[in-house]
Write a protein that holds these residues in place. Structure first.
Motif, short mmCIF file in Angstrom:
data_model
loop_
_atom_site.label_atom_id
_atom_site.label_comp_id
_atom_site.label_asym_id
_atom_site.label_seq_id
_atom_site.Cartn_x
_atom_site.Cartn_y
_atom_site.Cartn_z
N VAL A 173 -6.59 7.74 44.32
CA VAL A 173 -7.57 7.00 44.51
C VAL A 173 -7.53 5.25 45.63
N GLU A 174 -8.21 4.89 45.86
CA GLU A 174 -8.60 3.67 46.57
C GLU A 174 -8.03 2.78 45.50
N ILE B 297 -0.52 15.53 41.79
CA ILE B 297 -0.26 14.65 42.52
C ILE B 297 -1.37 13.65 41.71
N LEU B 298 -0.85 12.62 41.90
CA LEU B 298 -1.50 11.11 41.92
C LEU B 298 -0.83 10.11 43.09
N MET B 299 -1.85 9.63 43.33
CA MET B 299 -1.61 8.93 44.93
C MET B 299 -2.48 7.64 45.31
N ALA B 300 -1.78 6.67 45.07
CA ALA B 300 -2.62 5.75 45.82
C ALA B 300 -2.99 5.71 47.55
N ASP B 301 -4.34 5.53 47.72
CA ASP B 301 -4.45 4.34 48.79
C ASP B 301 -4.13 3.69 49.40
N HIS B 302 -2.65 3.53 49.78
CA HIS B 302 -2.82 2.50 50.06
C HIS B 302 -2.52 2.20 51.63
N THR B 303 -3.47 2.24 52.37
CA THR B 303 -3.31 1.93 53.94
C THR B 303 -3.14 1.48 54.33
N PRO C 185 4.16 9.27 49.71
CA PRO C 185 4.90 8.32 49.89
C PRO C 185 4.20 6.92 48.47
N THR C 186 3.02 7.03 49.01
CA THR C 186 2.39 5.66 47.44
C THR C 186 2.13 6.50 46.64
N ASP C 187 3.28 6.97 45.75
CA ASP C 187 2.45 7.73 44.48
C ASP C 187 2.00 6.85 43.49
N GLY C 188 1.83 7.73 42.09
CA GLY C 188 1.21 6.64 41.09
C GLY C 188 2.25 5.32 40.07
N PRO C 189 3.04 6.18 40.13
CA PRO C 189 4.50 4.84 39.76
C PRO C 189 4.36 3.74 41.16
N SER C 190 4.46 3.65 42.39
CA SER C 190 4.89 2.86 42.99
C SER C 190 3.47 1.83 42.90
N ALA C 191 1.60 2.68 42.44
CA ALA C 191 1.05 2.27 42.59
C ALA C 191 1.13 1.05 41.23
N LEU C 192 1.09 1.66 40.23
CA LEU C 192 1.82 0.71 38.93
C LEU C 192 2.28 0.14 38.68
N ARG C 193 3.53 0.03 40.14
CA ARG C 193 4.28 -1.44 40.08
C ARG C 193 3.44 -2.70 40.71
N VAL C 194 2.79 -2.40 41.53
CA VAL C 194 1.67 -3.00 41.67
C VAL C 194 0.79 -3.71 40.94
N LEU C 195 -0.03 -3.57 40.09
CA LEU C 195 -0.75 -3.51 39.00
C LEU C 195 0.18 -4.25 38.24
N LYS C 196 1.21 -3.67 37.72
CA LYS C 196 2.09 -5.15 36.92
C LYS C 196 2.78 -6.68 37.16
N VAL C 197 2.04 -6.60 38.40
CA VAL C 197 2.98 -7.73 39.41
C VAL C 197 1.40 -8.83 39.04
N LEU C 198 0.48 -7.77 39.24
CA LEU C 198 -1.25 -8.17 39.47
C LEU C 198 -1.38 -9.20 37.73
N GLU C 199 -1.05 -8.12 36.90
CA GLU C 199 -1.39 -8.95 35.84
C GLU C 199 -0.53 -9.56 34.67
N HIS C 200 0.58 -9.99 35.48
CA HIS C 200 2.07 -11.19 35.57
C HIS C 200 1.11 -12.22 36.35
N ALA C 201 0.55 -12.20 37.48
CA ALA C 201 0.17 -13.56 38.15
C ALA C 201 -1.34 -13.95 37.65
N ASP C 202 -2.56 -12.95 36.90
CA ASP C 202 -3.00 -12.78 35.51
C ASP C 202 -2.74 -14.16 34.37
N ARG C 203 -1.60 -13.62 33.88
CA ARG C 203 -0.67 -14.38 32.42
C ARG C 203 -0.24 -15.69 33.24
#
Length: 365
Positions: free
Chosen positions: A103-104, A127-133, A325-343
């Motif tokens: 997923v991009e 496999i779930l992977m994030a396209d963190h180019t 290398p950029t799997d789902g859990p790593s992309a999820l960590r990025v999402l959580k920081v973005l949500e903390h920034a929103d809050r």
């Protein structure tokens, strides 16, 4: 249809690209060029756009829906390049059909959806992977190696700037558009990953676009590192720079300088001498700060297309049944920081509104 050469050892994997808009053509081109993959289909609701992309990438099949894709074509994986709000639905349907998914960025539009995608892939054995180019660029791979080898010493701070006169996105603000690049890089290069203890963010909307167009995000990581990220759609000057300060050396990554993207500075405050001087108060009065002056050097970097490496890593993860290398859990960590920034921004706005209301009431008395 593009056909990758097959061998008895590694038959080509079959993939479809979903989304032929901004990023989909880049994915399609790299899958079509890869010997690991056979690009089977392009899926987009706009058939004219999908057919135009297909003509440039070996004439794979063209379909207008995910249902049609899964029903008519034998594929191993899908690459999703659609708006973030659609990632969850498409990925969950593909995973339920036993397909591997890349997923991009960002992984999803919120961490609840992201967690569901991670859990579904784990349960299905896909496999779930994030396209963190950026994580597949020569510079970032080198930074990861340098930090793993403790070349900089203990990391003290990180300062990243990603600004340009950019397109105001219709569905996300500047934090969700640009900061995932820097957050995913930090998760990739830091030995402990992206583990934030606190997140503070400030955003500004001078265009009255209804979303932040300028943003500042600060984090204290569990390791004690202070990280700061500046993102901006309104700057006439384009800057892509990250500074990683260590106890022994400092690294500067200037992504827009192809002649010298990475520079290592062996100069700064001499922390070891500072510790020695603390024991002698008289010495500290005369010389509070001790500086270290050393060499500056730039490591040699290979040249290759990051997306080409990304699609190869996706294939290797599938064949090896191992996390990407950029799997789902790593992309999820990025999402959580973005949500903390929103809050953080919402809390700051609420506090400011309350203060103004209180002041108005006091003035009215």
């Amino acid at each position: 249809m593009s056909v990758a050469p097959e061998t008895l050892v590694h038959p080509a994997l079959r993939v479809a690209v979903i989304g032929a808009g901004y990023w989909g053509p880049n994915l399609a081109r790299n899958f079509a060029m890869s010997t690991d993959w056979e690009l089977v289909a392009i899926c987009d609701m706009d058939l004219d756009r999908a057919e135009a992309l297909a003509r440039k990438t070996g004439n794979p099949a063209v379909v207008s829906s995910l249902d049609e894709l899964l029903a008519r074509h034998q594929i191993d994986a899908v690459a999703i390049a659609t708006p973030a709000r659609t990632h969850h639905q498409i990925a969950m349907q593909a995973i339920a059909a036993g397909k591997h998914v890349v997923v991009e960025k960002p992984l999803a539009d919120n961490s609840v959806h992201g967690a569901q995608m991670v859990e579904a892939a784990a349960a299905a054995g896909t496999i779930l992977m994030a396209d963190h180019t950026y994580c597949y660029t020569p510079a970032v791979l080198k930074i990861r190696d340098l930090l793993a080898d403790n070349e900089l010493g203990e990391i003290l701070y990180i300062d990243s700037t990603r600004i340009n006169l950019g397109l105001v996105q219709p569905d996300v603000d500047v934090f969700w558009d640009l900061a995932p690049h820097d957050l995913s890089i930090l998760d990739f290069v830091l030995p402990g990953g992206l583990s934030a203890r606190t997140v503070t963010a400030l955003g500004s909307d001078p265009l009255h676009a209804g979303k932040s167009c300028v943003g500042y995000l600060s984090m204290e990581l569990e390791s004690g590192i202070l990280a700061h990220i500046n993102v901006n759609w309104l700057s006439p000057t384009k800057i892509r720079r990250m500074v990683i300060g260590g106890s022994r050396k400092t690294l500067v990554w200037d992504d827009l300088n192809p002649q010298q993207r990475l520079t290592i500075f062996d100069r700064g405050v001499d922390l070891e001498r500072q510790e020695m001087m603390r024991a002698d108060a008289e010495d500290r009065k005369g010389a509070t700060i001790s500086y270290r002056l050393g060499d500056t050097w730039s490591p040699a970097l290979s040249e290759f297309e990051p997306l080409g490496l990304m699609v190869s890593e996706f294939a290797a993860s599938i064949r090896g049944a191992r996390p990407a290398p950029t799997d789902g859990p790593s992309a999820l960590r990025v999402l959580k920081v973005l949500e903390h920034a929103d809050r953080s921004r919402a809390a700051a706005a609420a506090t400011l509104s309350t203060d103004h209301s209180t002041a108005a009431m006091e003035n009215a008395r």
